[in-house]
Design a protein around this motif. Structure first.
Motif, short mmCIF file in Angstrom:
data_model
loop_
_atom_site.label_atom_id
_atom_site.label_comp_id
_atom_site.label_asym_id
_atom_site.label_seq_id
_atom_site.Cartn_x
_atom_site.Cartn_y
_atom_site.Cartn_z
N ARG A 1 -6.64 -9.76 -10.64
CA ARG A 1 -7.00 -8.44 -10.12
C ARG A 1 -8.17 -8.57 -9.13
NH1 ARG A 1 -5.16 -5.96 -13.46
NH2 ARG A 1 -5.90 -5.95 -15.35
N GLU A 2 -9.14 -9.42 -9.49
CA GLU A 2 -10.33 -9.58 -8.63
C GLU A 2 -9.96 -10.19 -7.27
OE1 GLU A 2 -11.33 -9.40 -12.84
OE2 GLU A 2 -10.02 -10.80 -11.76
N PHE A 3 -9.09 -11.21 -7.30
CA PHE A 3 -8.72 -11.82 -6.02
C PHE A 3 -7.90 -10.86 -5.17
CE2 PHE A 3 -5.73 -13.87 -3.21
CZ PHE A 3 -6.62 -14.53 -2.38
N LEU A 4 -6.97 -10.13 -5.76
CA LEU A 4 -6.15 -9.20 -4.98
C LEU A 4 -7.03 -8.13 -4.32
CD1 LEU A 4 -3.07 -8.89 -7.36
CD2 LEU A 4 -3.13 -9.99 -5.09
N ALA A 5 -8.04 -7.65 -5.03
CA ALA A 5 -8.97 -6.67 -4.45
C ALA A 5 -9.77 -7.30 -3.33
CB ALA A 5 -9.90 -6.12 -5.53
N PHE A 6 -10.22 -8.54 -3.53
CA PHE A 6 -10.98 -9.27 -2.51
C PHE A 6 -10.14 -9.46 -1.25
CE2 PHE A 6 -11.85 -13.42 -0.55
CZ PHE A 6 -13.19 -13.26 -0.20
N SER A 7 -8.89 -9.88 -1.42
CA SER A 7 -8.01 -10.13 -0.27
C SER A 7 -7.75 -8.83 0.50
CB SER A 7 -6.70 -10.75 -0.73
OG SER A 7 -5.92 -11.14 0.37
N LYS A 8 -7.54 -7.74 -0.23
CA LYS A 8 -7.32 -6.44 0.42
C LYS A 8 -8.55 -6.04 1.23
CE LYS A 8 -5.76 -1.75 -0.51
NZ LYS A 8 -5.27 -0.83 -1.56
N GLN A 9 -9.72 -6.26 0.64
CA GLN A 9 -10.98 -5.94 1.32
C GLN A 9 -11.13 -6.76 2.61
OE1 GLN A 9 -14.47 -7.35 -0.73
NE2 GLN A 9 -15.77 -5.78 0.18
N ARG A 10 -10.60 -7.98 2.60
CA ARG A 10 -10.67 -8.87 3.77
C ARG A 10 -9.56 -8.62 4.78
NH1 ARG A 10 -14.66 -13.09 3.60
NH2 ARG A 10 -16.11 -12.27 2.08
N GLY A 11 -8.74 -7.59 4.53
CA GLY A 11 -7.71 -7.22 5.50
C GLY A 11 -6.32 -7.78 5.23
N ASN A 12 -6.12 -8.43 4.09
CA ASN A 12 -4.80 -8.95 3.75
C ASN A 12 -4.39 -8.36 2.40
OD1 ASN A 12 -2.42 -10.38 3.76
ND2 ASN A 12 -3.35 -12.29 3.12
N ASP A 13 -3.73 -7.20 2.46
CA ASP A 13 -3.31 -6.49 1.25
C ASP A 13 -2.06 -7.15 0.68
OD1 ASP A 13 -2.58 -4.77 -0.75
OD2 ASP A 13 -2.45 -2.99 0.53
N LEU A 14 -2.26 -7.94 -0.37
CA LEU A 14 -1.14 -8.65 -1.00
C LEU A 14 -0.52 -7.86 -2.14
CD1 LEU A 14 -2.74 -12.21 -1.18
CD2 LEU A 14 -0.96 -11.41 0.41
N SER A 15 -1.12 -6.74 -2.53
CA SER A 15 -0.60 -6.00 -3.68
C SER A 15 0.33 -4.86 -3.30
CB SER A 15 -1.75 -5.50 -4.55
OG SER A 15 -2.70 -4.81 -3.78
N THR A 16 0.31 -4.41 -2.07
CA THR A 16 1.18 -3.32 -1.65
C THR A 16 2.51 -3.86 -1.13
OG1 THR A 16 -0.73 -1.97 -1.07
CG2 THR A 16 1.38 -1.32 -0.11
N PRO A 17 3.63 -3.38 -1.69
CA PRO A 17 4.94 -3.84 -1.20
C PRO A 17 5.16 -3.48 0.26
CG PRO A 17 5.17 -2.68 -3.30
CD PRO A 17 3.77 -2.46 -2.83
N SER A 18 5.88 -4.34 0.96
CA SER A 18 6.29 -4.11 2.34
C SER A 18 7.79 -4.41 2.43
CB SER A 18 5.49 -5.01 3.29
OG SER A 18 5.90 -4.80 4.62
N PRO A 19 8.62 -3.43 2.04
CA PRO A 19 10.07 -3.66 1.98
C PRO A 19 10.66 -4.14 3.31
CG PRO A 19 9.50 -1.57 0.95
CD PRO A 19 8.26 -2.09 1.62
N ASP A 20 10.16 -3.64 4.43
CA ASP A 20 10.68 -4.06 5.74
C ASP A 20 10.51 -5.55 5.97
OD1 ASP A 20 11.31 -1.43 6.18
OD2 ASP A 20 9.62 -1.05 7.54
N ALA A 21 9.46 -6.13 5.39
CA ALA A 21 9.20 -7.56 5.54
C ALA A 21 9.76 -8.36 4.35
CB ALA A 21 7.70 -7.80 5.67
N GLY A 22 10.41 -7.67 3.43
CA GLY A 22 10.95 -8.35 2.25
C GLY A 22 9.87 -8.81 1.30
N PHE A 23 8.72 -8.12 1.33
CA PHE A 23 7.58 -8.50 0.48
C PHE A 23 7.43 -7.50 -0.66
CE2 PHE A 23 2.93 -8.37 -0.38
CZ PHE A 23 2.81 -9.64 -0.90
N PRO A 24 7.56 -7.97 -1.91
CA PRO A 24 7.53 -7.06 -3.06
C PRO A 24 6.14 -6.58 -3.47
CG PRO A 24 7.73 -9.30 -3.84
CD PRO A 24 7.77 -9.36 -2.32
N GLY A 25 5.09 -7.19 -2.93
CA GLY A 25 3.74 -6.91 -3.40
C GLY A 25 3.47 -7.75 -4.63
N LEU A 26 2.23 -8.20 -4.78
CA LEU A 26 1.87 -9.09 -5.88
C LEU A 26 1.07 -8.35 -6.93
CD1 LEU A 26 0.78 -12.21 -3.81
CD2 LEU A 26 3.01 -11.75 -4.84
#
Length: 129
Positions: A53-78
């Motif tokens: 949870r801490e790393f995902l929040a850190f990454s989002k804060q740094r501009g790389n949101d890995l937890s939100t799905p992006s269906p157009d890119a085939g990315f389910p979100g982590l």
């Protein structure tokens, strides 16, 4: 076509054959389940990490949101617990910020050692006995 070293030749940070990192969701720059890399991978996605949870929040804060799905890119979100091939530089940033996620050494590509010392990876390893 994306260039990379043949999977049979890829080695992990321990000098052994690279193991798969994750298939659910499928990870890797090449979406082959492994943290393979090549000349066309400018982010060097080579650190196999288990998301927290801490790393995902850190990454989002740094501009790389890995937890939100992006269906157009085939990315389910982590979510916490998922294994994902991270950019070595981002993992190092997280280390410096005290939020580095645990790593799987057997699935972390040897190229990570150009950015992160083996001792630091071992300190955060899930697969050392």
């Amino acid at each position: 076509m994306k260039e990379r070293r043949a999977q049979a030749q890829a080695l992990n940070v321990l000098g052994e054959p690279l193991q798969p990192c994750g298939l659910d969701p499928v990870t890797g720059f090449y979406r082959d389940g492994c943290c393979n890399t090549g000349y066309d991978d400018p982010g060097i996605h080579v650190v196999c990490a288990r998301m927290t949870r801490e790393f995902l929040a850190f990454s989002k804060q740094r501009g790389n949101d890995l937890s939100t799905p992006s269906p157009d890119a085939g990315f389910p979100g982590l979510k916490p617990g998922d294994r994902w091939c991270l950019c070595a530089g981002r993992w190092k940033e997280a280390l410096d910020a005290g939020v580095a996620p645990p790593v799987v050494l057997g699935a972390t590509h040897e190229e990570a050692l150009a950015i992160v010392p083996l001792a630091e990876l071992k300190r955060h390893a899930l697969d050392l006995s």
